[in-house]
Design an enzyme around this catalytic site. Sequence first.
Site, PDB file in Angstrom:
ATOM      1  N   SER A 199      18.910  43.860  40.373  1.00  0.00           N
ATOM      2  CA  SER A 199      19.628  42.798  39.678  1.00  0.00           C
ATOM      3  C   SER A 199      18.977  42.512  38.329  1.00  0.00           C
ATOM      4  O   SER A 199      17.749  42.464  38.231  1.00  0.00           O
ATOM      5  CB  SER A 199      19.631  41.533  40.532  1.00  0.00           C
ATOM      6  OG  SER A 199      20.138  40.447  39.786  1.00  0.00           O
ATOM      7  N   HIS A 201      18.976  39.689  36.372  1.00  0.00           N
ATOM      8  CA  HIS A 201      18.382  38.391  36.046  1.00  0.00           C
ATOM      9  C   HIS A 201      17.070  38.100  36.768  1.00  0.00           C
ATOM     10  O   HIS A 201      16.431  37.084  36.517  1.00  0.00           O
ATOM     11  CB  HIS A 201      19.401  37.263  36.256  1.00  0.00           C
ATOM     12  CG  HIS A 201      19.666  36.890  37.674  1.00  0.00           C
ATOM     13  ND1 HIS A 201      19.061  35.806  38.264  1.00  0.00           N
ATOM     14  CD2 HIS A 201      20.459  37.429  38.621  1.00  0.00           C
ATOM     15  CE1 HIS A 201      19.495  35.696  39.508  1.00  0.00           C
ATOM     16  NE2 HIS A 201      20.344  36.668  39.754  1.00  0.00           N
ATOM     17  N   CYS A 325      19.378  29.955  47.384  1.00  0.00           N
ATOM     18  CA  CYS A 325      20.681  29.949  48.039  1.00  0.00           C
ATOM     19  C   CYS A 325      20.734  29.004  49.228  1.00  0.00           C
ATOM     20  O   CYS A 325      21.794  28.554  49.623  1.00  0.00           O
ATOM     21  CB  CYS A 325      21.034  31.352  48.502  1.00  0.00           C
ATOM     22  SG  CYS A 325      20.609  32.582  47.282  1.00  0.00           S
TER      23      CYS A 325
HETATM   24  C1  LIG Z   1      18.543  37.229  43.946  1.00  0.00           C
HETATM   25  C2  LIG Z   1      18.604  38.202  45.046  1.00  0.00           C
HETATM   26  C3  LIG Z   1      19.802  38.864  45.363  1.00  0.00           C
HETATM   27  C4  LIG Z   1      21.104  38.555  44.673  1.00  0.00           C
HETATM   28  O1  LIG Z   1      21.152  39.035  43.350  1.00  0.00           O
HETATM   29  P1  LIG Z   1      22.213  38.373  42.327  1.00  0.00           P
HETATM   30  O2  LIG Z   1      22.119  39.249  41.122  1.00  0.00           O
HETATM   31  O3  LIG Z   1      21.743  36.981  42.082  1.00  0.00           O
HETATM   32  O4  LIG Z   1      23.548  38.434  42.965  1.00  0.00           O
HETATM   33  C5  LIG Z   1      19.775  39.793  46.378  1.00  0.00           C
HETATM   34  N1  LIG Z   1      18.659  40.067  47.040  1.00  0.00           N
HETATM   35  C6  LIG Z   1      17.483  39.449  46.783  1.00  0.00           C
HETATM   36  C7  LIG Z   1      16.270  39.820  47.552  1.00  0.00           C
HETATM   37  C8  LIG Z   1      17.420  38.492  45.777  1.00  0.00           C
HETATM   38  O5  LIG Z   1      16.263  37.884  45.527  1.00  0.00           O
END
Ligand SMILES: *Cc1c(COP(=O)(O)O)cnc(C)c1O
Length: 396
Positions: A199, A201, A325
């Site tokens: 991801s 961000h 979350c």
């Molecule tokens: C943040 C996160 C995600 C989700 O990624 P997004 O780009 O925010 O949808 C999935 N898995 C883990 C382990 C994360 O920390």
Amino acid sequence: MKKIYLDHNATTPVHSEVIKEMLPYYRDIYGNASSFHQFGQQARKAVEEAREKVVDFIGAKSGEIIFTSGGTEADNFAIKGVAYANQTKGKHIITSSIEHHAVLNSCKYLEKQGFRITYLPVDKYGLINPEEVKKAIEDETILISIMHANNEMGTIEPIAEVGKIAKEKGVYFHIDAVQSAGKIPVEVKELNVDLLSLSGHKVYGPKGIGVLYIRKGTKIQPLIHGGHHEKNKRAGTENVPGIIGLAKAIEIARITVKEEAIRLTNLRNRLWTSINEKIEDVFLHGHPQERLPNTLNLSFEGVEGEAIILDLDMKGIAVSTGSACTSGTLEPSHVLKAMGVNPRLAQGAIRFSLGEDNTQEEIDYVADMLSGIVSRLRGISPFYQKKESKDLYKGA
Ligand SMILES: *Cc1c(COP(=O)(O)O)cnc(C)c1O
């Protein structure tokens, strides 16, 4: 007021170099990467160069990555895509009980459609046991999905060992590397994985962009239908600025990862030592060594995590409970629960996740503030008994 951000596992600020790299793709090179004219072809060229950078970073080959809208979509795609494409072989999937909800809820969704899911337990450090993975594999098993590093307490799973087992047994293996990428080495061949999620961000890149690595030859069904983008695997006009930004962020991470890991480990350990000196009855969650360099998850006996977070926030310090979350609910974290942490202690858990902007002064300031906050909250808590009184009780 001074502001201190210690929530980098939730998201990170975007590097200014990343923003600089992205801007032309909003203003000047804004063509659709599928268009034939120069505007489009310039965008296409940039997307393909970005793809090479990502591919290099994880040791994959050119055709093996798909850009997605983030880590969540990459996880959904890996799990549902492999499940749907391979269901004639079997309908059994193995995962762990401490996965991110993007994985857990994709599995729950598949359960409603007749797939069977094994949720492997973890030990008190949050580690899965590769032997248990091996034992759980059946003829019907089509996929194993285990996270590389946990977002809540940072434990790093024995991925390479599971990868070897999966390969021997001919079962597809997916890892969620969203938290590990940019913090520790992530290499698809060494880890023996078939699918891997990233991801933007979480690595100082933009939000809304992610990657799914799909090893050549892996049978997977698309989830999003439309045009012929991403080799017919993921329809939708490419998020060109996002892709450029993600690639730049990864390029920077690649250079800084080793030194940052050392610096963050030192800072993180300094925070832990200092908290431990100043505050009694603090418990560390996660593996003491096999853990992300930046992550510290602690419980303060007798106080609610939410209360500490609010007080810290008033001092300009941002931390979180287990995960972004689940905050907002008062449910204890599913991760700490799976590790067997006493529910009362789990309610007091706080995650500090450090990042590249944090300094030693900030860390010392946080430890000082925290010490005052915890002793004030304990003073008004009906649940907290001081060590002396507990010792007294034991002696009586
Ligand atoms: C943040 C996160 C995600 C989700 O990624 P997004 O780009 O925010 O949808 C999935 N898995 C883990 C382990 C994360 O920390």
